[in-house]
Design a protein around this motif. Structure first.
Motif, PDB file in Angstrom:
ATOM      1  N   ARG A   1     -41.865 -27.118 -12.851  1.00 15.26           N
ATOM      2  CA  ARG A   1     -40.639 -26.893 -12.080  1.00 15.26           C
ATOM      3  C   ARG A   1     -40.127 -28.196 -11.478  1.00 15.26           C
ATOM      4  O   ARG A   1     -38.921 -28.491 -11.531  1.00 15.26           O
ATOM      5  N   ARG A   2     -41.035 -28.985 -10.935  1.00 13.24           N
ATOM      6  CA  ARG A   2     -40.630 -30.241 -10.310  1.00 13.24           C
ATOM      7  C   ARG A   2     -40.058 -31.210 -11.353  1.00 13.24           C
ATOM      8  O   ARG A   2     -39.093 -31.926 -11.078  1.00 13.24           O
ATOM      9  N   TYR A   3     -40.644 -31.241 -12.538  1.00 13.29           N
ATOM     10  CA  TYR A   3     -40.121 -32.095 -13.603  1.00 13.29           C
ATOM     11  C   TYR A   3     -38.726 -31.634 -14.015  1.00 13.29           C
ATOM     12  O   TYR A   3     -37.803 -32.451 -14.145  1.00 13.29           O
ATOM     13  N   MET A   4     -38.549 -30.334 -14.213  1.00 18.55           N
ATOM     14  CA  MET A   4     -37.265 -29.809 -14.667  1.00 18.55           C
ATOM     15  C   MET A   4     -36.163 -29.996 -13.630  1.00 18.55           C
ATOM     16  O   MET A   4     -34.988 -30.159 -13.985  1.00 18.55           O
ATOM     17  N   THR A   5     -36.520 -29.959 -12.351  1.00 17.93           N
ATOM     18  CA  THR A   5     -35.513 -30.110 -11.293  1.00 17.93           C
ATOM     19  C   THR A   5     -35.393 -31.548 -10.805  1.00 17.93           C
ATOM     20  O   THR A   5     -34.616 -31.814  -9.890  1.00 17.93           O
ATOM     21  N   GLU A   6     -36.174 -32.468 -11.417  1.00  8.41           N
ATOM     22  CA  GLU A   6     -36.178 -33.876 -11.008  1.00  8.41           C
ATOM     23  C   GLU A   6     -36.399 -33.985  -9.499  1.00  8.41           C
ATOM     24  O   GLU A   6     -35.673 -34.660  -8.781  1.00  8.41           O
TER      25      GLU A   6
ATOM     26  N   SER B   1     -38.617 -35.511  -7.736  1.00  8.11           N
ATOM     27  CA  SER B   1     -38.848 -36.863  -7.227  1.00  8.11           C
ATOM     28  C   SER B   1     -39.047 -37.801  -8.405  1.00  8.11           C
ATOM     29  O   SER B   1     -39.195 -37.369  -9.557  1.00  8.11           O
ATOM     30  N   THR B   2     -39.083 -39.100  -8.127  1.00  9.32           N
ATOM     31  CA  THR B   2     -39.299 -40.094  -9.180  1.00  9.32           C
ATOM     32  C   THR B   2     -40.712 -40.022  -9.743  1.00  9.32           C
ATOM     33  O   THR B   2     -40.988 -40.564 -10.814  1.00  9.32           O
ATOM     34  N   PHE B   3     -41.617 -39.366  -9.016  1.00 11.87           N
ATOM     35  CA  PHE B   3     -42.999 -39.235  -9.487  1.00 11.87           C
ATOM     36  C   PHE B   3     -43.169 -38.074 -10.468  1.00 11.87           C
ATOM     37  O   PHE B   3     -44.181 -37.997 -11.168  1.00 11.87           O
ATOM     38  N   ASP B   4     -42.172 -37.184 -10.512  1.00 14.39           N
ATOM     39  CA  ASP B   4     -42.285 -35.979 -11.345  1.00 14.39           C
ATOM     40  C   ASP B   4     -41.737 -36.247 -12.737  1.00 14.39           C
ATOM     41  O   ASP B   4     -40.705 -35.725 -13.140  1.00 14.39           O
ATOM     42  N   THR B   5     -42.482 -37.048 -13.466  1.00 14.32           N
ATOM     43  CA  THR B   5     -42.085 -37.450 -14.812  1.00 14.32           C
ATOM     44  C   THR B   5     -42.654 -36.483 -15.846  1.00 14.32           C
ATOM     45  O   THR B   5     -43.563 -35.696 -15.561  1.00 14.32           O
ATOM     46  N   GLU B   6     -42.144 -36.575 -17.062  1.00 14.98           N
ATOM     47  CA  GLU B   6     -42.703 -35.754 -18.138  1.00 14.98           C
ATOM     48  C   GLU B   6     -44.136 -36.183 -18.442  1.00 14.98           C
ATOM     49  O   GLU B   6     -44.984 -35.345 -18.767  1.00 14.98           O
ATOM     50  N   GLU B   7     -44.422 -37.458 -18.308  1.00 12.88           N
ATOM     51  CA  GLU B   7     -45.788 -37.938 -18.530  1.00 12.88           C
ATOM     52  C   GLU B   7     -46.758 -37.276 -17.550  1.00 12.88           C
ATOM     53  O   GLU B   7     -47.860 -36.854 -17.928  1.00 12.88           O
TER      54      GLU B   7
END
Length: 231
Positions: free
Chosen positions: A14-19, A21-27
């Protein structure tokens, strides 16, 4: 096929999809799905802090004139540990580290969502967070961690117990393997209240469907843990 997935991984999605933070990358998300994330100094600090809350008496330590708590090689002075000790004293009936799980039917599959609450106090679920910057409480309001826990437990009330850690950079160990914490301040905040709502279960299922659509698109099923339902 049925699968098992953790609340932590779903929330990372969820955090990746909603961007968030800068730490929530796909990696970062892929590391969680593949089970590659082994923790860092901040997670080690947070885990040690949680152990002081849960079982502080087991970690009482005296070193010369220094009284405190030695947890997994990290030394907290009595003064530094005071917010954790006071929190534990204020919640004497807390049951810590309670595993929870629930089956969801998603896209023709049975998905077991699992997690572990930091604590359950009567009909109240709690989670302890150490933040290494000024907390953004909207971040917790938006989270699906509390939604899944309340849905899995069929409960109504969840609290985030947030502690801001100021001055922490990394753990530096001496020759004896002890990390002494210096020039650090820990600030406890008022607990953040979260409550179940009528569409919460549907919201959880929707996020799960989106997660498995992502798994399908990226061909990541081989990294998920299989689950054998008793049904």
């Amino acid at each position: 096929m049925s699968y098992r997935v953790s609340v932590t991984t779903i929330e990372k999605f969820r955090r990746y999809m909603t961007e968030a933070s800068t730490f929530d990358t796909e990696e970062s998300l892929l590391d969680s799905i593949k089970g590659f994330f082994l923790g860092n100094d901040k997670t080690k600090f947070g885990e040690a802090w949680g152990k002081i809350i849960e079982e502080g008496h087991k970690f009482k330590h005296v070193s010369g004139n220094l009284n405190g708590y030695l947890v997994d090689g990290i030394f907290f002075s009595e003064e530094l540990a005071r917010p954790a000790v006071e929190f534990a004293a204020a919640h004497p009936k807390m049951i810590y580290e309670v595993p929870v799980a629930k089956e969801y039917e998603v896209n023709g599959m049975t998905i077991l969502v699992s997690g572990r609450t930091d604590g359950i106090e009567g009909n109240i679920t709690r989670d302890t967070k150490c933040k290494f910057r000024t907390p953004d409480f909207q971040e917790y309001v938006d989270s699906y961690q509390w939604r899944f826990y309340l849905d899995m437990l069929n409960a109504k009330t969840f609290y985030y117990d947030v502690f801001e850690v100021q001055g922490f950079d990394s753990l530096v160990y001496d020759k004896k393997g002890i990390a002494w914490l210096h020039d650090i301040n820990i600030i406890p905040y008022e607990p953040l209240y979260c409550s179940s709502y009528s569409d919460m279960h549907d919201d959880c299922k929707l996020l799960l469907r989106q997660f498995f659509e992502y798994i399908e698109e990226k061909n990541l099923y081989q990294f998920l843990k299989p689950y054998k339902s008793n049904a």
